[in-house]
Write a protein that holds these residues in place. Structure first.
Motif, PDB file in Angstrom:
ATOM      1  N   THR A  76       0.803  -1.230   0.000  1.00  0.00           N
ATOM      2  CA  THR A  76       0.000   0.000   0.000  1.00  0.00           C
ATOM      3  C   THR A  76       0.832   1.274   0.000  1.00  0.00           C
ATOM      4  O   THR A  76       0.316   2.336  -0.334  1.00  0.00           O
ATOM      5  N   LYS A  78       1.601   2.823   2.569  1.00  0.00           N
ATOM      6  CA  LYS A  78       0.918   3.697   3.538  1.00  0.00           C
ATOM      7  C   LYS A  78       1.205   3.266   4.965  1.00  0.00           C
ATOM      8  O   LYS A  78       1.696   2.171   5.206  1.00  0.00           O
ATOM      9  N   GLY A  82      -3.856   4.123   6.861  1.00  0.00           N
ATOM     10  CA  GLY A  82      -4.042   4.226   5.418  1.00  0.00           C
ATOM     11  C   GLY A  82      -3.970   2.892   4.701  1.00  0.00           C
ATOM     12  O   GLY A  82      -4.707   2.638   3.746  1.00  0.00           O
ATOM     13  N   SER A  83      -3.089   2.005   5.174  1.00  0.00           N
ATOM     14  CA  SER A  83      -2.918   0.745   4.460  1.00  0.00           C
ATOM     15  C   SER A  83      -4.171  -0.120   4.526  1.00  0.00           C
ATOM     16  O   SER A  83      -4.572  -0.704   3.525  1.00  0.00           O
ATOM     17  N   LYS A  85      -7.190   0.965   5.052  1.00  0.00           N
ATOM     18  CA  LYS A  85      -8.255   1.640   4.305  1.00  0.00           C
ATOM     19  C   LYS A  85      -8.103   1.386   2.811  1.00  0.00           C
ATOM     20  O   LYS A  85      -9.081   1.265   2.081  1.00  0.00           O
ATOM     21  N   LYS A  86      -6.848   1.290   2.376  1.00  0.00           N
ATOM     22  CA  LYS A  86      -6.617   1.086   0.953  1.00  0.00           C
ATOM     23  C   LYS A  86      -6.944  -0.352   0.537  1.00  0.00           C
ATOM     24  O   LYS A  86      -7.557  -0.589  -0.497  1.00  0.00           O
ATOM     25  N   PRO A  89     -11.349  -1.130   1.729  1.00  0.00           N
ATOM     26  CA  PRO A  89     -12.154   0.076   1.895  1.00  0.00           C
ATOM     27  C   PRO A  89     -13.543  -0.273   2.421  1.00  0.00           C
ATOM     28  O   PRO A  89     -14.039  -1.375   2.194  1.00  0.00           O
TER      29      PRO A  89
END
Ligand code: TRP
Length: 457
Positions: A76, A78, A82-83, A85-86, A89
């Motif tokens: 990711t 991230k 963030g990771s 969420k990526k 999602p």
């Protein structure tokens, strides 16, 4: 400057070499856990039988989770929130990231306190303060020091400041640069201490304690402690290696990297045992001294050996270096998150994180003195943060990360990331899947429930 590189994926900061990522990640893993905690819990749990169980935990549970973290991060590019969420999602998996952040705050708060002690003890060793002191006096010195108010906090603040300075400089120019210098120094000092220790007359008893397994001394508590420590020692369960993984180059062989980091961490823990126990036994001192082993027992041992003052200095420098390269990895989790989520500069993010974490560390430090009366669930503030993070957040985080990679992550993504898009082999993939799907989550669930006191062996 720093914020631009971190916020835009086009020119994201990162590790430049294979050796750089290994130095940084091994630097994270190798810390107070290896040199302060591993020897004393090995002592408490009876020696080599405990070590064997620990090694099994490292290979069967630690290694697959380490690879899982690295792979999520690199996939990711991230941080801890963030990771997820990526990759997933519109799901709740990102909550793992918030748990990781909470754990990072708590661990670094109390870790910074013990790290501060190591700096103070380096100074004590340099100024010859152990010389001529009896075992009782050394114990009084340690208890008096950690129970006082100003000095431990002073060193904690200094240590956290240095941690912040390295992290502010970034991955390539900060973390990679310093760990590449510090880790070889650490190894050299440790090997030197090992040679000194095993050549002392009577060292054989200490080696036997490490090498001849006596399973009758191993309790269920010991097994649980071994798995718990495997997590802490490998820096797993809160996204440290996930964050570092996000800075690893796409052509890196993640499987090899994970094996190298795991090997380095375990090797250093064993070397720390070899540096400490033969010396302890050679002078007829009890090995199961508990947390005071390196601060009370070792100065006592050093003062009885030729050139002891020199070895005492070397040892506490070693401990401080180990603590520093671990602290920066914990701080980086928070810094990466803040930069990514709020788009503030790396400098600002690091300063905010350092101030908040150091503030949380002050009551930890005071819990050995001015605040020792404050108890919640029968634990002082320091013990409380240690307990919540190590016994609850890390195992839970580790279990969820394993489940995420084993059951949620698309097989195609996983294979692609582990084989660098098919350009390298990963013959062990099916073993890895069994470990992350079943073996790791089930074992951790077990330790987790035990840690919470919900099951008793
Ligand atoms: N592994 C380090 C040690 O052995 C401490 C550490 C660094 C850590 N990062 C971590 C522990 C993340 C748990 C989680 O001292």
């Amino acid at each position: 400057m720093g914020d631009v590189t971190v916020n835009s994926n086009v020119s994201r900061d990162g590790f430049t070499t294979k050796w750089g990522i290994i130095a940084a990640a091994a630097g994270s893993a190798i810390g107070l856990g290896n040199i302060w905690k591993f020897p004393y819990i090995t002592g408490i749990h009876g020696g080599s039988a405990f070590i064997i169980v620990y090694l099994v935990c490292i290979v069967a549970i630690g290694l697959p989770i380490m690879l899982s973290e690295l792979l999520i991060g690199r996939r990711t590019q991230k941080g801890v929130i963030g990771s997820f969420k990526k990759l997933a999602p519109k799901s709740s998996w990102f909550l793992i990231g918030y748990m990781g952040l909470a754990a990072a705050f708590m661990i670094l708060a109390f870790y910074g306190v013990v790290a501060g002690w190591t700096v103070d003890y380096t100074v004590k060793a340099l100024t010859g303060e152990f010389t001529g002191k009896s075992a009782e006096q050394l114990e009084g010195m340690f208890d008096g020091f950690i129970g006082s108010t100003a000095m431990p906090i002073f060193w904690q603040v200094i240590f956290m400041g240095i941690t912040g300075l390295i992290v502010v400089a970034g991955i390539k120019n900060g973390i990679e640069k310093y760990t590449k210098i510090l880790m070889p120094i650490l190894l050299v000092i440790l090997v030197m201490l090992c040679v000194r220790s095993v050549t002392l007359p009577g060292a054989g008893a200490g080696l036997a304690f490490l090498l001849e397994p006596d399973f009758s001394k191993l309790s269920a508590e010991g097994v649980i402690a071994a798995l718990g420590h495997a997590f802490f020692s490998l820096s797993l369960g809160m996204g440290t290696l996930l964050t570092y993984g996000s800075y690893v180059r796409k052509d890196n062989n993640l499987g090899n990297t994970a094996v190298n980091i795991t090997f380095a961490d375990t090797f250093i823990a064993l070397l720390a045992g070899v540096a400490i126990f033969p010396a302890v036994f050679a002078f007829g001192i009890e090995p199961g001294a508990g947390p005071g082993l390196v601060f009370i027992t070792l100065p006592n041992v050093f003062m009885q050996m030729p050139l002891g003052s020199f070895f005492a200095i070397a040892f506490f420098v070693l401990l401080a270096i180990a603590a520093l390269t671990s602290s920066i990895s914990i701080l980086e989790v928070v810094t990466t998150y803040l930069c990514e989520q709020s788009r503030i500069s790396r400098v600002k993010a690091t300063i905010i994180a350092i101030i908040a974490i150091t503030a949380l560390g002050i009551p930890c430090s005071l819990s050995f003195g001015a605040m020792s009366e404050f108890k919640l669930f029968d634990k002082n503030f320091f013990e409380l943060l240690d307990y919540i993070s190590a016994n609850i957040l890390l195992p839970l985080g580790g279990m969820l990360i394993a489940l995420f990679v084993g059951w949620k992550l698309k097989r195609k993504d996983l294979e692609d990331e582990l084989t660098n898009g098919g350009s390298i082999q990963a013959a062990w993939l099916s073993t890895f899947m069994i470990l992350v799907r079943v073996v790791a989550p089930v074992s951790i669930a077990f330790v987790f429930l035990h840690g919470l006191g919900l099951i008793k062996l």
